[in-house]
Design a protein around this motif. Structure first.
Motif, mmCIF file in Angstrom:
data_model
loop_
_atom_site.group_PDB
_atom_site.id
_atom_site.type_symbol
_atom_site.label_atom_id
_atom_site.label_comp_id
_atom_site.label_asym_id
_atom_site.label_seq_id
_atom_site.Cartn_x
_atom_site.Cartn_y
_atom_site.Cartn_z
ATOM 1 N N ASP A 108 27.913 -30.945 -3.011
ATOM 2 C CA ASP A 108 28.040 -32.258 -3.452
ATOM 3 C C ASP A 108 28.507 -33.049 -4.741
ATOM 4 N N LYS A 146 31.704 -33.196 -0.489
ATOM 5 C CA LYS A 146 31.454 -31.771 -0.714
ATOM 6 C C LYS A 146 32.434 -30.417 -0.829
ATOM 7 N N THR A 203 37.745 -36.099 13.634
ATOM 8 C CA THR A 203 37.895 -35.186 12.076
ATOM 9 C C THR A 203 39.721 -34.654 12.238
ATOM 10 N N ARG A 218 38.848 -31.053 5.123
ATOM 11 C CA ARG A 218 38.446 -31.896 6.290
ATOM 12 C C ARG A 218 38.513 -33.320 5.852
ATOM 13 N N SER A 219 38.901 -34.569 7.085
ATOM 14 C CA SER A 219 38.755 -35.574 6.233
ATOM 15 C C SER A 219 38.757 -36.666 8.169
ATOM 16 N N THR A 220 38.163 -37.458 8.389
ATOM 17 C CA THR A 220 37.916 -38.393 9.059
ATOM 18 C C THR A 220 38.889 -39.209 9.640
ATOM 19 N N LEU A 254 35.872 -24.897 1.419
ATOM 20 C CA LEU A 254 36.884 -25.874 2.674
ATOM 21 C C LEU A 254 36.044 -27.287 2.000
ATOM 22 N N THR A 285 41.740 -30.666 9.708
ATOM 23 C CA THR A 285 40.908 -29.647 8.826
ATOM 24 C C THR A 285 42.902 -29.484 8.507
ATOM 25 N N GLU A 295 35.306 -31.202 2.316
ATOM 26 C CA GLU A 295 35.172 -32.138 3.150
ATOM 27 C C GLU A 295 34.781 -33.747 2.568
ATOM 28 N N ARG A 296 36.108 -34.414 2.204
ATOM 29 C CA ARG A 296 36.013 -35.908 2.594
ATOM 30 C C ARG A 296 35.348 -36.390 2.482
ATOM 31 N N ASN A 297 34.761 -36.777 3.390
ATOM 32 C CA ASN A 297 33.285 -37.477 4.013
ATOM 33 C C ASN A 297 33.781 -38.370 4.449
#
Length: 175
Positions: free
Chosen positions: A61, A56, A143, A130-132, A167, A145, A169-171
């Motif tokens: 997306d 994202k 997470t 941002r990654s999990t 930002l 960032t 979001e790597r999901n």
């Protein structure tokens, strides 16, 4: 052989960077879908992993091929990333993704700027990612960032169609 290559390649950048490969794994976070591995008479010369995923960017997306797990054996530094990207070009076309995306530490800026000059890639600035985290621990956030350099490789669409946003979001986990 790959985990040994990553320990030797990533170890000089910090002990923590080589740690995920101590168990013999050949990935640190998300597992690559495809790999480009170059060999020479000394063994593995370079590696680049690829994983299709939706990220994202701002509110959009976007399907991308994330590039990561990049490494070049120290005696070959300066010869590898552009060759690795070119070696993956047929796979990227086959996957029919609009963009490939990757991140590198700011210390790598001079290294990646060299191949951005010939139009293979673009450095996108002012963006955090941002990654999990790959391992869930009860006393740590799930997470992270980061302020990293974002590289975008136009594959099926022009760079002008890359969405704006501060930002990404790597999901999932970093590749």
């Amino acid at each position: 052989e790959l985990s040994e290559f990553f320990r030797a390649t990533y170890g000089p950048t910090g002990e923590f960077n080589a740690k995920p490969f101590e168990t013999g794994r050949s990935w640190a976070g998300a597992r690559p879908e495809r790999r480009a591995i170059a060999y020479d008479s000394k063994g593995i010369a370079s590696h680049m992993g690829l994983l299709r995923r939706f990220i994202k960017v701002g509110d959009t997306d976007l399907l991308v091929a994330e590039l990561g797990l990049y490494g070049v054996r120290p005696d070959l530094e300066g010869l590898g990333i552009a060759h690795s990207i070119r070696a993956l070009a047929p796979a990227l076309q086959e996957l029919a993704v609009p963009f490939a995306f990757g991140t590198v530490r700011h210390a790598m800026r001079n290294h990646v700027e060299r191949f951005c000059r010939d139009g293979i890639s673009n450095i996108v600035t002012g963006v955090r990612v941002r990654s999990t985290l790959p391992d869930v621990l009860p006393d740590m956030p799930s997470t992270r960032t980061e302020d990293v350099l974002v590289l975008v490789f136009p594959i099926g669409r022009p760079m002008s169609e890359w969405p704006s946003g501060s930002l990404i979001e790597r999901n999932g986990c970093e590749l």
